[in-house]
Structures are given as structure tokens and as C-alpha cells.
Design an enzyme around this catalytic site. Structure first.
Site, PDB file in Angstrom:
ATOM      1  N   GLU A  58       1.074  -1.288   0.444  1.00 16.96           N
ATOM      2  CA  GLU A  58      -0.294   0.254  -0.023  1.00 16.96           C
ATOM      3  C   GLU A  58       0.602   1.395   0.342  1.00 16.96           C
ATOM      4  OE1 GLU A  58      -2.909  -0.285  -0.451  1.00 16.96           O
ATOM      5  OE2 GLU A  58      -3.853  -2.173   0.969  1.00 16.96           O
ATOM      6  N   ALA A  59       2.159   1.402  -0.568  1.00 13.21           N
ATOM      7  CA  ALA A  59       2.852   2.251  -0.884  1.00 13.21           C
ATOM      8  C   ALA A  59       1.694   3.536  -1.296  1.00 13.21           C
ATOM      9  CB  ALA A  59       4.002   1.885  -2.648  1.00 13.21           C
ATOM     10  N   GLN A  60       0.815   4.001  -1.893  1.00 11.33           N
ATOM     11  CA  GLN A  60       0.197   5.527  -2.268  1.00 11.33           C
ATOM     12  C   GLN A  60       0.128   5.545  -1.145  1.00 11.33           C
ATOM     13  OE1 GLN A  60      -1.036   1.838  -2.442  1.00 11.33           O
ATOM     14  NE2 GLN A  60      -3.237   2.197  -1.189  1.00 11.33           N
TER      15      GLN A  60
END
Ligand code: ZN
Length: 189
Positions: A83-85
């Protein structure tokens, strides 16, 4: 082992495209040869607690962190980031530091937000990738190829100006193809 720069593999895609399943599959190849590994996930994603869990039923333990500077190699050879965003621009120097230290880094994230716009730090992370996997899902309306994430609030498509992250809200997300993706109030280009 000789000093080498690590590799960055980014797994991007919309909701329900199997990003976590693909991450676990890729990491399991490292497990075969005995590489040590750690997965970090953002605290915004509270599903499944301290596990990265896929719809295939596979899972791996994960460290839950709320800031990119809490992500560290810690002697692990392989580092996964889910979930890098959600992590913001501070993720870029962290990933670059891990690569310089020789870590193999795998990053998953939504490449587009619910409006279909580039999501947070993901475009930059994708541009740094040595390998990029762009996954699709099946549209929940027409069963076509889904590349977008539809946000629903109280049963209706979320308007353009609704906040990007709604904490504890009555919203949910589903995979949609571009034809079925609805964003009421989108400004005319
Ligand atoms: Zn569709």
C-alpha cells in the site's frame, strides 16, 4: 556476499487485482533460497492486523507502520512494502536507501486513486522500478477488464471532491473498467 545494488520490483494495479497475492508469490521464490525477508504495511490499511493476506488464502507476517522512516532493512535481504500510495513522498529516499544497501525491494500499491488520477507517491516509485508488474481485475459491473478503482459512499459513486482517504467512513471500493468507472463532478478537461 559481494556488495551489489538491490533491485526494485513494483506491483501496481487497481482494487482486487491480486497485488498482495503476487507479492507473496514473488517473495516465496526468495524463501526457497533462504533469503531473509520482511513486509511492511501502512497503518491506514487495518485489514488483517499484522498479516499481509491475499484472496488466494496465502499470507505472510507484516510490520504495521505509520511513517516511511519506520521502514528499515534491519538485516533482511528482501523488503516488501504494501500500500505504498499511503506513505507519501518520504517513501522515495527510503526505497533508494534500501536499494543502495543491497536490499531487494518489492512495492505494491494502487497506481490510480478513486478518481483515476495518479495516486500519491506511486508514479515516482513506478518510474524507479527495475521491473514493473501492472495487474488488472475483473469489472464488478460488466465483467470486462478492470483498471480503475470505483469508490462507493453510502451506495452511490463517490464525487470527485470527496476526500482521498475517509477514515472510518461508510465507503468501500470495487474494481471497474474505464467504461463503468463513475466519478460525478469530474472537472471538464
Ligand atoms: Zn465494466
Amino acid at each position: 556476499m559481494e556488495e551489489r545494488v538491490g533491485r526494485l520490483h513494483v506491483i501496481a494495479g487497481c482494487m482486487s487485482s491480486g497485488k498482495t497475492g503476487e507479492l507473496i508469490r514473488l517473495l516465496s521464490r526468495h524463501a526457497v533460497i533462504g533469503d531473509s525477508m520482511v513486509i511492511y504495511k501502512h497503518a491506514v490499511d487495518s485489514r488483517d492486523g499484522c498479516m499481509a493476506r491475499s484472496r488466494l488464502g496465502t499470507e505472510m507476517e507484516a510490520r504495521v507502520v505509520d511513517r516511511p522512516d519506520r521502514i528499515a532493512g534491519d538485516g533482511f535481504r528482501v523488503v516488501g512494502i504494501e500500500e505504498a500510495q499511503f506513505f507519501g513522498d518520504g517513501l522515495v529516499p527510503v526505497v533508494r536507501g534500501l536499494l543502495a544497501d543491497g536490499n531487494h525491494v518489492y512495492v505494491t500499491g494502487l497506481n490510480q486513486d478513486f478518481r483515476g488520477e495518479p495516486f500519491g507517491v506511486m508514479p515516482v516509485i513506478m518510474s524507479l522500478a527495475d521491473e514493473l508488474t501492472l495487474l488488472t481485475a475483473i469489472c464488478q459491473k460488466c465483467h470486462g477488464v478492470a483498471t480503475r478503482t470505483q469508490r462507493i459512499i453510502d451506495g452511490s459513486p463517490a464525487p470527485w471532491d470527496s476526500p482521498l482517504i475517509l477514515v472510518g467512513g461508510a465507503d468501500y471500493y470495487e474494481a471497474r473498467c474505464p467504461d463503468c468507472h463513475e466519478v460525478p463532478g469530474r472537472p471538464v478537461a
